[in-house]
Scaffold this active site. Structure first.
Site, short mmCIF file in Angstrom:
data_model
loop_
_atom_site.label_atom_id
_atom_site.label_comp_id
_atom_site.label_asym_id
_atom_site.label_seq_id
_atom_site.Cartn_x
_atom_site.Cartn_y
_atom_site.Cartn_z
N ASP A 471 0.83 -1.21 0.00
CA ASP A 471 0.00 0.00 0.00
C ASP A 471 0.87 1.26 0.00
O ASP A 471 2.07 1.23 0.29
CB ASP A 471 -0.89 -0.02 1.25
CG ASP A 471 -2.22 0.69 1.04
OD1 ASP A 471 -2.31 1.52 0.12
OD2 ASP A 471 -3.15 0.42 1.82
N ASP A 541 -10.57 1.68 -3.26
CA ASP A 541 -11.12 1.36 -1.94
C ASP A 541 -12.64 1.30 -1.99
O ASP A 541 -13.27 0.76 -1.07
CB ASP A 541 -10.72 2.44 -0.92
CG ASP A 541 -9.33 2.18 -0.35
OD1 ASP A 541 -8.76 1.11 -0.64
OD2 ASP A 541 -8.83 3.05 0.39
C1 GLA Z 1 -5.76 1.71 2.39
C2 GLA Z 1 -6.12 0.56 1.48
C3 GLA Z 1 -7.19 -0.29 2.14
C4 GLA Z 1 -6.65 -0.80 3.46
C5 GLA Z 1 -6.22 0.36 4.33
C6 GLA Z 1 -5.50 -0.14 5.58
O1 GLA Z 1 -6.82 2.59 2.51
O2 GLA Z 1 -6.52 1.01 0.23
O3 GLA Z 1 -7.56 -1.37 1.31
O4 GLA Z 1 -5.58 -1.67 3.21
O5 GLA Z 1 -5.34 1.23 3.65
O6 GLA Z 1 -5.06 0.89 6.37
#
Ligand code: GLA
Length: 747
Positions: A471, A541
């Site tokens: 990420d 997301d």
């Molecule tokens: C980001 C990612 C999510 C999740 C969160 C965790 O927003 O896109 O899918 O992994 O971080 O903190």
């Protein structure tokens, strides 16, 4: 031979069955652009396209010169491909052809991701050397053409052959002059949770561009654009795609000048960029991928899909069926322990799910998002036996195990920050801006990359880890690195992404069996640069099925389904609050790399049996979905956007899946026809509907491929209002063996 050179006419012709790209060394030694489009025969002359003797821009009337790698300062006032400040402070360049070579291969670009070949004879590369003896500069332009692909890759290398340093202020990967401006520009734009929405607008006089200054390719704009004729559709008309294999600050720009020609360029964003070129040093641009389609946007997209999937993505997972995963993020957020995770994993396993992914919160003291990024050691109060115990127990269930990491970040509240506050990006005299309570690590510093490689190698080596979600949750602010002197700060953003690539390169080589999925707060780094290391990307997301229609549809303009993470999540949806039927959530997520983002232990028995059935369905059709040919049928960006449809066809055209989605229920309307694409016209297909209990129930019919493409599939009207909005259907087409059939339909 796909690349020919005529010493007599001074023309280069790059060609294959699909396209031709023609370049001419002009009388004065400049490199002129002649043509990029449909294939023409080898040996054809382009002489009539070349300009006459050049008398200088200032004297010219009529069409401006079409150039391959334009520079400014001597009368060409359009956007340049290259700008270099020389020791005397001047910026004028005059690059003239010196020599060239043709290579039966495709070189890689040091430190940067690029396309590659796998078998001999697959590609040829033309390297043209241009020199400016006053600036003491050599520029090598690289063009590769691949067998059977309607595309050319381009990059440039700039070398200082003088005795004083020079400053590269702008170095594009590709620039192309098209002879008229009767085009529209398509770009992919949005923000967090609404990435890659399609925008199509007329070209206007002057500049139009998309770009990023965020340190990531960004969810706001994607490093891709297409020029299309106003009449171009999915199936017909011209389209020129420009894509950049780069994950940092980019610019994609078009300029329409007064005579009505257009110049398009793509590369590192020149804003805020500069690069000190010491004597003897070279600067390499990232690679641009230019596609030409004379047969619509669909073929442009398919060229990108197969190229990114087969010749940009690398590693052991490239061609393999990607596992169906369940990610615990929306099930638990930070609140879990080993027992809870195993409960979820074993429940997921019963449904046939193949991979359990432990998301954020397994390390340091991380019980919320205020702490511990950078401290990549297991939180023993949540996981007393460490990752190893958990991973082994998950494997014992018959699943693979994966984890989330966010290597490029550092929390103020972390042991790493206490030890190395100076590793956080920032300007010493100013406060650092926090986003999501975190700072960015200075990936331009080799010692930071070395440190991360060390700690992450020990994490990944500590347990049977098969998958990593990498990420990157915030953009860069206060860009500055303590490791470079004042006059070199313009290098920082590019050096940052070079550091990211270096870490990716080392980790993917050290752990070749791990499947990497890139992520940046969802899809803020969905670009071909990332795909070179991580063959799939978390698309967004936002898992709301309705919102995902636009996100996934737009993403397919350039990117294949095998690269698009797409998961079913709970309702009300955690991002939009919207309720959608479970079958629709699956019918949207099927068209990607499928998975779940929910807690399977709290579902009803009915829901669990639906999930088991979804998993079985996806496994059965996974190859067609992940590696088939994708076609967009109805756009959520056109008309009232209420309907979306798309389909994917297996390579042998024996099977196909069609997804049809209707956001709002329309009362009292009749059946509609949906024309399909890419089928075998001679074949008969049995057409059935998923889910089997879809309303209205549709009997399996057998229809000719030609009929389905010419007349269409019938989308039955609904007969009841009780189902509400957001319904969908997936039509399954299976070829019926019919030796000797006269092609008659059989009901
Ligand atoms: C980001 C990612 C999510 C999740 C969160 C965790 O927003 O896109 O899918 O992994 O971080 O903190």
């Amino acid at each position: 031979m796909p690349i020919t050179w005529s010493a007599e006419s001074q023309d280069f012709h790059l060609h294959n069955e699909c396209i031709s790209y023609a370049i001419r060394v002009l009388d004065n030694g400049w490199l002129g652009h002649l043509y990029f489009g449909t294939a023409v025969r080898a040996g054809r002359s382009f002489a009539h396209l070349a300009p006459g003797e050049f008398a200088g821009f200032a004297n010219r009337v009529g069409d401006p010169l079409a150039l391959e790698f334009p520079t400014g300062g001597s009368g060409d006032y359009r956007i340049p491909a290259l700008a270099v400040e020389q020791a005397d402070g001047s910026g004028v360049l005059d690059l003239r052809y010196k020599s060239h070579r043709i290579m039966a291969s495709k070189p890689s670009i040091p430190g940067l991701p690029s396309a590659y070949t796998e078998v001999g004879g697959e590609a040829e590369t033309l390297e043209i050397l241009l020199v400016d003896p006053v600036a003491d500069l050599e520029v090598r332009l690289l063009y590769s053409i691949f067998r059977d692909r309607p595309l050319v890759t381009r990059s440039a290398r700039v070398t200082n052959v003088g005795k004083s340093a020079a400053i590269v202020r702008c170095a594009m990967s590709a620039s192309i002059d098209v002879p008229d401006s009767d085009w529209q520009l398509i770009t992919l734009n949005g923000d967090w949770a609404r990435e890659r929405h399609v925008d199509r607008r007329d070209l206007r006089p002057g500049h139009q561009s998309v770009s990023s200054l965020r340190g990531a390719s960004s969810s706001q704009h994607n490093p891709f654009m297409a020029l299309v004729r106003p009449s171009t559709t999915e199936e017909a008309g011209e389209a020129i795609g420009l894509s950049l294999a780069y994950s940092g600050n980019f610019a994609a720009e078009v300029e329409v000048e007064p005579f009505g020609t257009a110049r398009a360029r793509i590369g590192i964003n020149p804003d805020g960029f500069s690069w000190i070129l010491e004597p003897g040093a070279s600067f390499h641009t990232p690679e641009a991928i230019l596609v030409y389609s004379g047969t619509g946007l669909g073929d442009m997209s398919q060229a990108y899909h197969s190229f990114f999937r087969e010749r940009v993505a690398r590693g052991s997972w490239r061609d393999k069926p990607r596992p169906i995963l369940l990610n615990n993020w929306e099930a638990t957020y930070f609140d879990f322990d080993e027992a809870r995770l195993l409960e979820i994993a074993s429940s997921a396993r019963e449904l046939g799910i193949e991979l359990f992914v432990l998301d954020d919160g397994w390390f340091g003291q991380r019980d919320d998002d205020t702490t511990s990024l950078g401290d990549w050691t297991v939180n023993r109060s949540k996981l007393p036996g460490g990752l190893e115990s958990l991973a082994r127990k998950v494997e014992d269930l018959g699943m693979r195990f994966g984890i989330w990491i966010e290597p490029e970040m550092i929390s103020r509240a972390s042991a790493l920050f206490e030890a190395h506050a100076d590793w956080a990006v920032g300007i010493p005299a100013r406060p650092r801006t926090e986003h999501r309570n975190q700072y960015v690590l200075d990936m331009s510093r080799p010692e930071v990359v070395d440190h991360l490689f060390g700690v992450l190698s020990s994490v990944l080596g500590s347990a049977p880890i098969s998958y990593v979600k990498w990420d990157m949750n915030r953009n860069i602010t206060e860009p500055f690195t303590a490791s470079l002197p004042a006059w070199r700060q313009g290098e920082f953003m590019h050096r940052y992404i070079l550091g990211v690539y270096d870490l990716y390169d080392r980790l993917t080589k050290a752990f070749p069996g791990i499947l990497f999925e890139s992520c940046a707060g969802g899809g803020a780094r969905f670009d071909p640069g990332m795909l070179a290391y991580a063959p799939q990307t978390w698309t967004s997301d936002n898992t709301d099925a309705v919102d995902r229609l636009k996100i996934q549809y737009g993403t397919t303009l350039a990117y294949p389904l095998s690269s698009m993470g797409a998961h079913v999540s709970a309702v009300p949806n955690h991002q939009s609050g919207r309720m959608t039927p479970l079958s629709t959530r699956a019918a949207v997520a099927f068209f990607g790399v499928f998975g779940y983002e929910l807690d399977p232990t709290i579902l009803s028995e009915k829901e669990r049996s639906s999930l088991a059935e979804q998993v079985a369905f996806y496994k059965k059709w996974r190859q067609v979905i992940q590696y088939g040919r994708f076609h967009r049928l109805l756009s959520p960006f056109e008309g009232d956007g209420n309907e979306t449809a798309w389909m994917t066809v297996g390579d042998d055209r024996r099977t196909a899946l069609v997804g049809f989605y209707e956001v709002l229920n329309r009362v009292n309307i009749g059946p509609r026809r949906l024309r399909l694409r890419g089928l075998d016209p001679a074949a008969l297909y049995g057409v059935s509907v998923w889910p089997a209990d879809a309303e209205p129930s549709v009997p399996t019919v057998t229809v000719g491929g030609d009929v389905l493409m010419a007349a269409g599939l019938v989308i039955e009207a609904r007969r009841t209002s009780s189902l509400g909005d957001s319904l969908s259907r997936v039509y399954v087409l299976e070829r019926v063996e019919s030796a000797g059939s006269n092609g008659a339909d059989q009901a």
